[in-house]
Design an enzyme around this catalytic site. Structure first.
Site, PDB file in Angstrom:
ATOM      1  N   GLY A   1      -5.179   3.677  -7.749  1.00  0.00           N
ATOM      2  CA  GLY A   1      -5.166   3.801  -9.260  1.00  0.00           C
ATOM      3  C   GLY A   1      -4.405   4.803  -9.831  1.00  0.00           C
TER       4      GLY A   1
ATOM      5  CG  ASP B   1      -1.988   0.863   1.377  1.00  0.00           C
ATOM      6  OD1 ASP B   1      -1.949   1.900   0.561  1.00  0.00           O
ATOM      7  OD2 ASP B   1      -2.822   0.783   2.071  1.00  0.00           O
TER       8      ASP B   1
ATOM      9  CG  ASP C   1      -9.336   2.967   0.950  1.00  0.00           C
ATOM     10  OD1 ASP C   1      -8.516   3.098   0.055  1.00  0.00           O
ATOM     11  OD2 ASP C   1      -9.062   3.164   2.135  1.00  0.00           O
TER      12      ASP C   1
HETATM   13  C1  GLA Z   1      -5.678   2.140   2.842  1.00  0.00           C
HETATM   14  C2  GLA Z   1      -5.873   0.815   1.968  1.00  0.00           C
HETATM   15  C3  GLA Z   1      -7.059   0.331   2.812  1.00  0.00           C
HETATM   16  C4  GLA Z   1      -6.477  -0.453   3.837  1.00  0.00           C
HETATM   17  C5  GLA Z   1      -5.874   0.602   4.778  1.00  0.00           C
HETATM   18  C6  GLA Z   1      -5.142   0.323   5.912  1.00  0.00           C
HETATM   19  O1  GLA Z   1      -6.584   3.156   3.189  1.00  0.00           O
HETATM   20  O2  GLA Z   1      -6.566   1.446   0.659  1.00  0.00           O
HETATM   21  O3  GLA Z   1      -7.833  -0.891   1.814  1.00  0.00           O
HETATM   22  O4  GLA Z   1      -5.488  -1.322   3.595  1.00  0.00           O
HETATM   23  O5  GLA Z   1      -5.157   1.585   3.963  1.00  0.00           O
HETATM   24  O6  GLA Z   1      -4.567   1.218   6.679  1.00  0.00           O
END
Ligand code: GLA
Length: 393
Positions: free
Chosen positions: A193, A144, A214
């Protein structure tokens, strides 16, 4: 023209890294802790999720990965080796437990110094971390972007191309680290994205890549994301998938019809199916939506061709997806917001590759053959609901 396309497809396949070609031949299916547990997840929650994945029938329906999201990380030791925090006393034992249930286990990190929840990231420790995950027995890594965005901006203020290159390189770095660690791990890119992830993620080993910000546990968030996937079908295929984010079926206040629309849309999109609900309080209704084998068979279709919009009106969205057996998955959504009533929607077959305006249909939510349907037929679909059909000529 056709030859040209085949040649282009062959070139793309040839340039994909080996790891993408072997893993995730169909979109990965499983469960992830974030959408329900967020920062509270513990070892006990993961074990319980694994137990319930089996006893609820989710495993038998195809859900395999049990993924720990953010907040498992503790401190690095003097050698830089990452250790889990007190919520996860023994990662190797946890992985063994999940494996003993016939399931696989996933983990989460960031290319930045910190994860989104401000736990320790992998920056400068990529090889070491991939090796640690391999030693623990990890089968899946969600990586991430999070704090790495700041590193990119600090390194190249106002130079977006240089920032994006830095991001792509960071993902390639962890891809190489996973290969070096020698254990197959599905590689899930999570960077919302940016820089049109679908254009470059497969080249840095991504088995899946997020295409959006998200998801939230409400209809508007879900349908906005689902509909925004139009046009992305050509970038997905066996080993490399667009990821419109994890499922919210069973979370928030989503109604039965909204959950049906969610599962229908994700199946049409060949989306990874990562359930995100709390199995300890899963209703029979939610379980039967998540384990609908006929919907899952669309998602997991071996041809691996993602669906796309074929017709849209003010209150109707129709999406189609070619299937390996020559039939077509066909979804009709009632996206009307301002009405509480059922809507009668026509199937628009002529516009969608059925020139005769007729097709043989099976209803994959009612589990019923409908015989021949015609363009003049009307499907009564509740607000925010959907019908999922399998059509043959
Ligand atoms: C981001 C990701 C989520 C999740 C959080 C965790 O927002 O997009 O899917 O993994 O981090 O902190």
């Amino acid at each position: 023209m056709r030859r040209c396309l085949l040649f282009a497809a062959a070139l793309l396949t040839a340039s994909l890294p080996a790891i993408s070609q072997q893993l995730a031949q169909t979109p990965p299916m499983g469960w992830n802790s974030w959408n329900w547990f967020a920062g509270k997840v513990t070892d006990a929650d993961i074990r319980k999720a694994a137990d319930l994945m089996v006893s609820s029938g989710m495993r038998d329906a195809g859900y395999v990965y049990v993924n720990i999201d953010d907040t498992w990380q503790g401190k690095r030791d003097a050698n830089g080796v990452i250790h889990a925090n007190e919520k996860f006393p023994d990662m190797k034992a946890l992985a063994d437990y999940v494996h003993s249930k016939g399931l696989k286990i996933g983990i989460y990190s960031s290319p930045g110094p910190q994860t989104c929840a401000r736990y320790e990231g992998s920056l400068g420790h990529e090889e070491q971390d991939a090796k640690t995950y391999a030693e623990w027995g990890i089968d899946y890594l969600k990586y991430d972007l999070c704090s790495f965005g700041k590193n990119m901006k600090d390194a190249y203020p106002n130079d977006y191309e240089a920032q994006n290159k830095m991001m792509r390189d960071a993902y390639e770095k962890m891809h190489q680290a996973i290969l070096k660690a020698g254990r197959p791990m599905v590689y899930s890119l999570c960077q919302y994205g940016f820089d049109q992830s679908w254009q470059w993620a497969p080249k840095v080993g991504g088995n899946l890549w997020r295409t959006t910000d998200d998801i939230r546990a409400n209809y508007d968030s879900m349908i906005l994301i689902g509909l925004s996937q139009a046009g992305l079908a050509k970038f997905a295929g066996p080993g490399h998938w667009n990821d419109p984010d994890m499922l919210e079926v069973g979370n928030g206040k989503m109604t039965h019809d909204e959950n049906i629309a969610h599962m229908t849309m994700w199946s049409m999109l060949a989306a990874p199916l990562m359930a995100g609900n709390n199995f300890t309080e899963m209703s029979d209704d939610v379980r039967s939506i998540l384990t609908n084998k006929e919907a899952i068979a669309i998602d997991q279709d071996k041809l691996g061709k993602q669906g796309d919009r074929v017709w849209a009106g003010e209150e109707t969205e129709i999406w189609a997806r070619p299937l390996a057996d020559g039939s077509v998955a066909y979804a009709i959504f009632n996206v009307a917001n301002n009405r509480s009533t059922m809507r009668g929607l026509r199937p628009h077959l002529k516009e969608a590759g059925f020139p005769s305006g007729t097709a043989h249909a099976r209803d994959l939510w009612a589990h019923k053959d409908l015989g021949t349907i015609k363009d003049t037929d009307v499907f009564t679909i509740p607000r925010h609901g959907a019908v999922l059909l399998k059509l043959t000529k």
